[in-house]
Design a protein around this motif. Structure first.
Motif, PDB file in Angstrom:
ATOM      1  N   ARG A 175     -46.883 -65.799-128.400  1.00 36.84           N
ATOM      2  CA  ARG A 175     -46.284 -65.256-129.619  1.00 36.84           C
ATOM      3  C   ARG A 175     -45.227 -64.193-129.328  1.00 36.84           C
ATOM      4  O   ARG A 175     -44.362 -63.942-130.162  1.00 36.84           O
ATOM      5  CB  ARG A 175     -47.377 -64.652-130.506  1.00 36.84           C
ATOM      6  CG  ARG A 175     -48.349 -65.672-131.079  1.00 36.84           C
ATOM      7  CD  ARG A 175     -49.567 -64.997-131.690  1.00 36.84           C
ATOM      8  NE  ARG A 175     -50.514 -65.968-132.219  1.00 36.84           N
ATOM      9  CZ  ARG A 175     -50.562 -66.369-133.483  1.00 36.84           C
ATOM     10  NH1 ARG A 175     -49.716 -65.851-134.360  1.00 36.84           N
ATOM     11  NH2 ARG A 175     -51.442 -67.250-133.890  1.00 36.84           N
ATOM     12  N   GLN A 176     -45.297 -63.571-128.168  1.00 33.28           N
ATOM     13  CA  GLN A 176     -44.302 -62.540-127.837  1.00 33.28           C
ATOM     14  C   GLN A 176     -42.927 -63.144-127.593  1.00 33.28           C
ATOM     15  O   GLN A 176     -41.916 -62.460-127.764  1.00 33.28           O
ATOM     16  CB  GLN A 176     -44.740 -61.768-126.592  1.00 33.28           C
ATOM     17  CG  GLN A 176     -46.014 -60.972-126.782  1.00 33.28           C
ATOM     18  CD  GLN A 176     -46.424 -60.254-125.513  1.00 33.28           C
ATOM     19  OE1 GLN A 176     -45.931 -60.549-124.413  1.00 33.28           O
ATOM     20  NE2 GLN A 176     -47.327 -59.293-125.638  1.00 33.28           N
ATOM     21  N   SER A 177     -42.886 -64.406-127.186  1.00 34.44           N
ATOM     22  CA  SER A 177     -41.632 -65.133-126.892  1.00 34.44           C
ATOM     23  C   SER A 177     -40.616 -64.216-126.202  1.00 34.44           C
ATOM     24  O   SER A 177     -39.527 -63.969-126.701  1.00 34.44           O
ATOM     25  CB  SER A 177     -41.044 -65.742-128.169  1.00 34.44           C
ATOM     26  OG  SER A 177     -40.977 -64.817-129.232  1.00 34.44           O
ATOM     27  N   GLN A 178     -40.999 -63.740-125.017  1.00 37.21           N
ATOM     28  CA  GLN A 178     -40.241 -62.687-124.332  1.00 37.21           C
ATOM     29  C   GLN A 178     -38.819 -63.110-123.985  1.00 37.21           C
ATOM     30  O   GLN A 178     -37.872 -62.345-124.159  1.00 37.21           O
ATOM     31  CB  GLN A 178     -40.987 -62.265-123.061  1.00 37.21           C
ATOM     32  CG  GLN A 178     -42.320 -61.602-123.339  1.00 37.21           C
ATOM     33  CD  GLN A 178     -43.141 -61.395-122.083  1.00 37.21           C
ATOM     34  OE1 GLN A 178     -42.681 -61.637-120.965  1.00 37.21           O
ATOM     35  NE2 GLN A 178     -44.370 -60.952-122.251  1.00 37.21           N
ATOM     36  N   PHE A 179     -38.666 -64.335-123.482  1.00 40.07           N
ATOM     37  CA  PHE A 179     -37.319 -64.786-123.129  1.00 40.07           C
ATOM     38  C   PHE A 179     -36.452 -64.915-124.382  1.00 40.07           C
ATOM     39  O   PHE A 179     -35.304 -64.444-124.403  1.00 40.07           O
ATOM     40  CB  PHE A 179     -37.389 -66.128-122.398  1.00 40.07           C
ATOM     41  CG  PHE A 179     -36.047 -66.757-122.152  1.00 40.07           C
ATOM     42  CD1 PHE A 179     -35.267 -66.367-121.074  1.00 40.07           C
ATOM     43  CD2 PHE A 179     -35.548 -67.717-123.021  1.00 40.07           C
ATOM     44  CE1 PHE A 179     -34.012 -66.937-120.849  1.00 40.07           C
ATOM     45  CE2 PHE A 179     -34.300 -68.295-122.807  1.00 40.07           C
ATOM     46  CZ  PHE A 179     -33.532 -67.902-121.725  1.00 40.07           C
ATOM     47  N   ILE A 183     -32.780 -62.826-125.521  1.00 39.20           N
ATOM     48  CA  ILE A 183     -31.464 -63.372-125.840  1.00 39.20           C
ATOM     49  C   ILE A 183     -31.178 -63.326-127.341  1.00 39.20           C
ATOM     50  O   ILE A 183     -30.240 -63.957-127.827  1.00 39.20           O
ATOM     51  CB  ILE A 183     -31.319 -64.818-125.300  1.00 39.20           C
ATOM     52  CG1 ILE A 183     -32.344 -65.757-125.938  1.00 39.20           C
ATOM     53  CG2 ILE A 183     -31.483 -64.827-123.783  1.00 39.20           C
ATOM     54  CD1 ILE A 183     -32.145 -67.223-125.548  1.00 39.20           C
ATOM     55  N   GLY A 184     -31.993 -62.566-128.080  1.00 38.58           N
ATOM     56  CA  GLY A 184     -31.689 -62.269-129.473  1.00 38.58           C
ATOM     57  C   GLY A 184     -32.185 -63.250-130.509  1.00 38.58           C
ATOM     58  O   GLY A 184     -31.713 -63.227-131.652  1.00 38.58           O
ATOM     59  N   VAL A 185     -33.144 -64.096-130.164  1.00 38.94           N
ATOM     60  CA  VAL A 185     -33.686 -65.048-131.136  1.00 38.94           C
ATOM     61  C   VAL A 185     -34.837 -64.399-131.896  1.00 38.94           C
ATOM     62  O   VAL A 185     -35.775 -63.877-131.295  1.00 38.94           O
ATOM     63  CB  VAL A 185     -34.171 -66.336-130.438  1.00 38.94           C
ATOM     64  CG1 VAL A 185     -34.769 -67.302-131.460  1.00 38.94           C
ATOM     65  CG2 VAL A 185     -33.018 -66.999-129.696  1.00 38.94           C
ATOM     66  N   GLY A 186     -34.770 -64.432-133.222  1.00 44.48           N
ATOM     67  CA  GLY A 186     -35.796 -63.828-134.058  1.00 44.48           C
ATOM     68  C   GLY A 186     -36.968 -64.761-134.323  1.00 44.48           C
ATOM     69  O   GLY A 186     -36.949 -65.935-133.966  1.00 44.48           O
ATOM     70  N   ARG A 187     -37.985 -64.220-134.968  1.00 47.26           N
ATOM     71  CA  ARG A 187     -39.213 -64.966-135.238  1.00 47.26           C
ATOM     72  C   ARG A 187     -39.630 -64.737-136.689  1.00 47.26           C
ATOM     73  O   ARG A 187     -39.602 -63.613-137.176  1.00 47.26           O
ATOM     74  CB  ARG A 187     -40.315 -64.503-134.279  1.00 47.26           C
ATOM     75  CG  ARG A 187     -41.525 -65.396-134.248  1.00 47.26           C
ATOM     76  CD  ARG A 187     -42.497 -64.960-133.164  1.00 47.26           C
ATOM     77  NE  ARG A 187     -43.527 -65.959-132.965  1.00 47.26           N
ATOM     78  CZ  ARG A 187     -43.454 -66.952-132.099  1.00 47.26           C
ATOM     79  NH1 ARG A 187     -42.406 -67.061-131.308  1.00 47.26           N
ATOM     80  NH2 ARG A 187     -44.417 -67.838-131.989  1.00 47.26           N
ATOM     81  N   GLU A 188     -40.033 -65.804-137.356  1.00 47.04           N
ATOM     82  CA  GLU A 188     -40.456 -65.697-138.748  1.00 47.04           C
ATOM     83  C   GLU A 188     -41.966 -65.795-138.846  1.00 47.04           C
ATOM     84  O   GLU A 188     -42.588 -66.658-138.216  1.00 47.04           O
ATOM     85  CB  GLU A 188     -39.807 -66.804-139.585  1.00 47.04           C
ATOM     86  CG  GLU A 188     -40.078 -66.663-141.069  1.00 47.04           C
ATOM     87  CD  GLU A 188     -39.214 -67.568-141.924  1.00 47.04           C
ATOM     88  OE1 GLU A 188     -39.396 -67.576-143.154  1.00 47.04           O
ATOM     89  OE2 GLU A 188     -38.362 -68.272-141.350  1.00 47.04           O
ATOM     90  N   ASP A 298     -47.133 -71.541-128.074  1.00 48.99           N
ATOM     91  CA  ASP A 298     -47.089 -70.476-129.073  1.00 48.99           C
ATOM     92  C   ASP A 298     -45.751 -69.739-129.078  1.00 48.99           C
ATOM     93  O   ASP A 298     -45.402 -69.103-130.075  1.00 48.99           O
ATOM     94  CB  ASP A 298     -48.214 -69.464-128.831  1.00 48.99           C
ATOM     95  CG  ASP A 298     -49.560 -69.961-129.333  1.00 48.99           C
ATOM     96  OD1 ASP A 298     -49.592 -71.029-129.978  1.00 48.99           O
ATOM     97  OD2 ASP A 298     -50.574 -69.292-129.078  1.00 48.99           O
ATOM     98  N   ALA A 299     -45.029 -69.791-127.992  1.00 47.17           N
ATOM     99  CA  ALA A 299     -43.713 -69.152-127.967  1.00 47.17           C
ATOM    100  C   ALA A 299     -42.777 -69.824-128.959  1.00 47.17           C
ATOM    101  O   ALA A 299     -41.932 -69.176-129.579  1.00 47.17           O
ATOM    102  CB  ALA A 299     -43.114 -69.202-126.563  1.00 47.17           C
TER     103      ALA A 299
END
Length: 381
Positions: A175-179, A183-188, A298-299
């Protein structure tokens, strides 16, 4: 003094959990793969039930025999047989789904931490370049390659810096989606569901998982290896006081208010281990894949644990991604145009999975109408 390790690789996988390790094992035969994770050992997690369909994946990757040989000693298996689930959902009567006639056989109640260690060790044995503990610090795209840097996340390495040049990056950091964040990708986020869990002694003869709805959420319990049992409450953080969620006695008292959980809880809870509160909400990246990168497991998108398929989905997604890469990149060159085709096809696949998931999630929550005026259920109806 700071020292550096520089590597050029075909594929860099960030995240050494289920999805990342499965992808690394599947891709290692055809590509030079590096696997990076910020922990030196997998942490404890609540997700321990592996569906019978995972047997096909384990066989395909030559992992099944090793899993079934893993034992605590000469008598006791490290993983328990998962025979099915009983759910109390929309009614006081139990609805049972068993695996007695499942063509894939039984599933497993896993020692999740031990299973992830097994996958890590297998990745190493299959020739994957593994670096942990190492934390991703930066990522930028230059000359058709991703330039990645990570720092050793322990005291022994003395500020060791890793630099990787990769043709393709897989973000498998949960869920952290570190990469993706780098690079500036958001999460909803689509809801605020959390899971609060503990483990306690198990003396129940019933080896099935149990799901039981309540006014303020739903409960889950299942046997674990080592004669333990997991007990978890899924709710919204504003519906239960913080003290109740952090106090073992109050949490047990709350669980005993549920008829099914009360049957499972032993009066002697001296050996109860309270673990943590974790996010369990439905989320997804605003962008699943981009220029020579994809998010996995989950990323990419995280599911409500009610689906009971988190571990299987992570492994299945890794295998599907591998098959897509192998199909579109028949020469093994990972050329930019081939990777563009993979990006488009992968995004389409995951969009379909997400739409299917959201439809079934809504349908399933609407089957429970006993507390239709309670906040938890109104939010989901």
């Amino acid at each position: 003094m700071e020292s550096e390790i520089n590597k050029e690789v075909d594929i860099a996988i960030i995240g050494g959990g289920l999805a990342g390790c499965t992808a690394a094992i599947a891709l290692a035969k055809s590509y030079n793969v590096v696997l990076v994770d910020q922990t030196d050992s997998p942490p404890e997690r609540i997700g321990e039930c592996l569906a019978p369909a995972a047997r096909r994946i384990l066989k395909q990757l030559d992992l099944l025999e090793g899993l079934e040989k893993t034992r605590l000693d000469s008598e006791q298996s490290l993983h328990l047989k998962h025979i099915g689930t009983q759910s109390y959902w929309g009614t006081e009567q139990a609805y049972v789904v068993d695996h007695l006639r499942n063509p894939d056989g039984f599933g497993w109640h896993l020692d999740r931490q031990a299973f992830e260690i097994y996958l890590r060790e297998t990745a190493l044995q299959r020739g994957v370049n593994c670096f942990w503990p190492a934390k991703l610090q930066s990522a930028h795209f230059e000359n058709h390659r991703w330039q990645l840097s990570a720092t050793a996340n322990d005291k022994v390495s003395n500020n060791l810096l890793y630099r990787f040049k990769a043709k393709f990056v897989i973000d498998a950091t949960g869920r952290q989606s570190q990469f993706a964040r780098k690079i500036g990708v958001g999460r909803e986020q689509y809801d605020k569901l959390i899971s609060c869990w503990l483990t306690l002694p198990n003396q129940e003869a019933n080896k099935m998982s149990t799901i039981s709805a309540s006014e303020f959420g739903w409960w889950y319990s299942a046997p674990l290896p080592h004669n333990r049992r997991v007990l978890a409450l899924q709710t919204d953080p504003d519906l239960i006081s913080r003290n109740t969620l952090k106090n073992v006695d109050q949490f047990i008292q709350l669980a005993q208010s549920n008829q099914q959980m009360a049957r499972l809880i032993q009066r002697n809870c001296a050996a109860t281990n309270f673990h943590q509160i974790v996010s369990a909400n439905s989320t997804r990246l605003n962008q699943i894949a981009g220029q020579q990168w994809v998010a996995l497991g989950d990323a990419a998108m995280s599911f409500d644990p009610l689906s009971s398929q988190g571990m299987f989905n992570a492994m299945a997604a890794a295998v599907q991604l591998t098959e897509l890469i192998m199909e579109r990149d028949s020469t093994g060159s990972l050329a930019p145009q081939k990777l563009k085709d993979i990006q488009i096809s992968y995004t389409q696949q995951l969009d379909q999975i997400w739409a299917h998931y959201m439809h079934h999630k809504k349908t399933y929550y609407r089957q429970e109408m006993r507390w239709k005026d309670a906040d938890f259920w109104k939010r989901r109806h």
